[in-house]
Design an enzyme around this catalytic site. Structure first.
Site, PDB file in Angstrom:
ATOM      1  N   HIS A 166       3.343  27.936   1.000  1.00 33.35           N
ATOM      2  CA  HIS A 166       2.310  28.852   0.700  1.00 33.35           C
ATOM      3  C   HIS A 166       2.875  29.932   0.862  1.00 33.35           C
ATOM      4  O   HIS A 166       3.736  30.617   1.314  1.00 33.35           O
ATOM      5  CB  HIS A 166       0.937  28.336   1.416  1.00 33.35           C
TER       6      HIS A 166
ATOM      7  N   ASP B  93       4.469  25.905   9.539  1.00 29.28           N
ATOM      8  CA  ASP B  93       3.197  26.549   9.845  1.00 29.28           C
ATOM      9  C   ASP B  93       2.314  25.772   9.421  1.00 29.28           C
ATOM     10  O   ASP B  93       1.972  24.586   9.151  1.00 29.28           O
ATOM     11  CB  ASP B  93       2.832  27.129   7.802  1.00 29.28           C
TER      12      ASP B  93
ATOM     13  N   GLN C 158      -2.251  22.967   7.501  1.00 25.53           N
ATOM     14  CA  GLN C 158      -2.510  21.848   6.777  1.00 25.53           C
ATOM     15  C   GLN C 158      -2.353  20.530   7.753  1.00 25.53           C
ATOM     16  O   GLN C 158      -2.728  19.451   7.289  1.00 25.53           O
ATOM     17  CB  GLN C 158      -2.190  21.904   5.287  1.00 25.53           C
TER      18      GLN C 158
ATOM     19  N   LYS D  40      -9.629  25.592   8.511  1.00 27.32           N
ATOM     20  CA  LYS D  40      -9.378  23.979   8.075  1.00 27.32           C
ATOM     21  C   LYS D  40     -10.157  23.803   8.580  1.00 27.32           C
ATOM     22  O   LYS D  40      -9.732  22.093   8.084  1.00 27.32           O
ATOM     23  CB  LYS D  40      -8.355  25.127   7.223  1.00 27.32           C
TER      24      LYS D  40
ATOM     25  N   CYS E  51      -1.699  28.685  -4.385  1.00 31.84           N
ATOM     26  CA  CYS E  51      -0.959  29.805  -3.292  1.00 31.84           C
ATOM     27  C   CYS E  51       0.219  29.158  -2.840  1.00 31.84           C
ATOM     28  O   CYS E  51       0.606  29.304  -2.066  1.00 31.84           O
ATOM     29  CB  CYS E  51      -1.751  29.616  -2.393  1.00 31.84           C
TER      30      CYS E  51
END
Lengths: 153, 421
Positions: free
Chosen positions: B136, B213, B216, B239, B379
């Protein structure tokens, strides 16, 4: 489906674009990108004095952005710079009118099909992409022509 | 094809999310396939937010009154819940941030600041930063800025044609000069779940830090930071059925202790004098100013909600949805999946292009049928550049997504094709 946004005229211009492809000679060129969706357009403007002899373009993007470039080519090729800028102002006004502006077919021709786009704020930029690029390309063509005119005077 | 079995009672789950009952223009039921963008919120989270503001509102950590104590207890209780969720060895290792972007920026900024005592935590010329081409923008741009500030080199893993990390050059890419490897656990555009263990093993050999990261992945599967072996983990609340405005940076205590402060202000200090200041221990060292209190408490409620259902079951449900989606989309003539075309090491986010129709037009026409997807580069523009496409259409799922909704997507795509045919 999509009656207000995807008018038949827009789909026609998308599927059968008028005047697409970059051509020589040209006086000014501009490349514009919509960073939110990646739509791109390159526009070339050829001038003979005050007259726009050709608007050629190439790009990739959604049906709205590409059809808009085709309509632009059809409307502005052959007109004077002043008239073209006047048409550009009317089209921009229509697009930024949130669906409240009544389109003038005498000025905008097929461009009136984009009236529905004005109700979709996220898509207004798509419709205006080629018009903004046209303004820049024409300004560059005029700037390039400037010194030559001075020499001949 | 019939809908496969799911371990979740999705009908019951959906009752917890009032927004899913909405009908949109044209009286279409909402088909929300944009959870990778932001998830919807269950009543339990919404009620917790209202309850906090209605009954307990006060600033945290500085009030001696009863409301202040209630607010502080709820805020710090949320930290305990987050720590338990990711199996953090210590609750103090959980830092509340504004979002995942801020968590990633915190690490990039503090490493680039040059203020750490230990040179292992100072970026400079000759050092290397490694990311991947599927990051991202929030895990690319902070590192490009850090590289520019410090003179460190910015490098990255490329991608294979089938949407996975190209690890063939890992031995050279991660080397003795590498200070940090920052990579995504699950790609927000491709859905790929990366082989973190291989990257961690190589980073260990050369003494590089690993920042993951998890924006997700944390919402969609059980996470154990110790088992992953990473040094730092960033993720975001909105999220994972939590509110916006709250994210988390987890880090091993040794790493967080070594990093210098990020933002200065109240709460992050030990003592302040005009001649100089000393700083609070973690987690407060990195939490300057009044934090997003209600949002943190709301995120705590989100964690309760998800763990109550079971993230292993959420994950199994999404695996079933993904298999069904790939089968359905592969059956639509002209659809090309961008990312792994199987459920192996991939999550419930499916990007695709439809021949001859721009994703913006796909998204617009689906929207008119009530189907909400995301279109664009998500993104993660380098992914689109890598695969030679301007944009994709992305459908992303969560615990409330049904097989009928995947059918609605596939039906919508057939309509789009007819419209532009």
């Amino acid at each position: 489906m999509s009656d207000s946004l995807y008018q038949e005229i827009i789909l026609d211009h998308y599927k059968n674009p008028k005047g697409r492809g970059l051509r020589e000679p040209f006086g000014g060129e501009a490349h514009h990108v919509n960073p939110t969706c990646g739509d791109e357009i390159t526009i070339r403007v050829a001038l003979d004095g005050e007259k726009i002899t050709d608007v050629s373009y190439d790009g990739q993007g959604c049906s709205i952005s590409q059809a808009s470039a085709s309509v632009l080519h059809e409307l502005l090729t052959g007109s004077t710079v002043d008239d073209a800028f006047a048409t550009e102002r009317v089209f921009t006004e229509l697009m930024q009118g949130r669906g409240q502006v009544e389109p003038d077919e005498d000025v905008l021709g097929d461009g009136i099909a984009f009236a529905g786009v004005a109700k979709y704020p996220a898509r207004v930029k798509c419709a205006l992409l080629s018009w903004m690029a046209f303004k820049d390309a024409t300004a560059r063509a005029l700037a390039g022509a400037g010194p030559i005119e001075e020499e001949t005077r | 094809m019939s809908a496969p079995h799911s371990p979740l009672d999705v009908d019951r789950v959906r009752k917890d999310f009032p927004i899913l009952e909405r009908r949109l223009a044209g009286d279409h039921p909402l088909v929300y396939l944009d959870s990778a963008n932001t998830s919807q919120k269950p009543t339990a989270v919404l009620d917790t937010l209202a309850e906090h503001y209605t009954r307990h509102n006060a600033n945290v950590a500085r009030a001696v009154h009863q409301l202040g104590e209630e607010s502080t207890a709820a805020f710090e209780g949320a930290r305990d819940k987050l720590a338990a969720l990711i199996k953090a060895p210590s609750r103090d290792e959980v830092i509340f941030t504004k979002n995942a972007s801020e968590a990633l920026n915190l690490v990039a900024h503090t490493l680039a600041s040059g203020l750490a005592d230990d040179p292992r935590y100072r970026l400079g010329p000759g050092d290397e930063i490694v990311v991947t081409e599927m990051e991202h923008h929030s895990n690319i741009v902070p590192w490009q800025l850090a590289a520019k500030r410090t003179g460190a080199a910015f490098r990255w893993f490329g991608l294979t044609d089938d949407g996975r990390l190209d690890l063939s050059t890992i031995g050279e890419l991660i080397n003795e000069r590498t200070k940090i490897v920052s990579l995504v656990h699950q790609s927000n555009s491709l859905g790929t779940v990366n082989d973190v263990a291989t990257v961690v093993a190589r980073a260990r050999e050369v003494g590089a830090l690993v920042l993951l990261d998890g924006s997700q992945s944390v919402p969609h599967q059980p996470i154990d930071v110790t088992a992953l072996g990473v040094d730092l983990l960033a993720f975001t609340g909105h999220k994972m059925v939590g509110p916006t405005g709250i994210g988390v940076l987890w880090g091993r205590r040794e790493v967080l202790d070594a990093l210098p402060p990020f933002l200065g202000g109240g709460e992050m200090i030990e003592t302040v004098a005009m001649t100089g200041s000393t700083f609070a221990p973690i987690p407060h060292k990195f939490e300057a100013g009044t934090p997003p209190i209600a949002q943190a408490i709301g995120l705590g409620a989100a964690v309760d909600y998800l763990t109550g259902i079971g993230l292993d079951r959420v994950h199994a449900h999404e695996q079933a949805l993904t298999a069904y989606t790939l089968e359905k989309l592969n059956a639509v003539d002209g659809v090309r999946i961008i990312g792994p075309n199987s459920t192996e090491s991939r999550g419930g986010t499916v990007s695709f292009v439809l021949d001859g129709v721009h994703p913006h037009d796909v998204g617009q026409l689906l929207d008119e049928r009530g189907v909400a997807v995301r279109v664009g580069h998500h993104c993660a523009r380098p992914v689109c550049v890598r695969y030679g496409i301007p944009a994709t259409t992305r459908a992303s799922f969560y615990l409330y997504t049904t097989f009928d909704e995947i059918d609605a997507l596939a039906d919508g795509l057939h309509q789009v094709k007819r419209f532009f045919g």
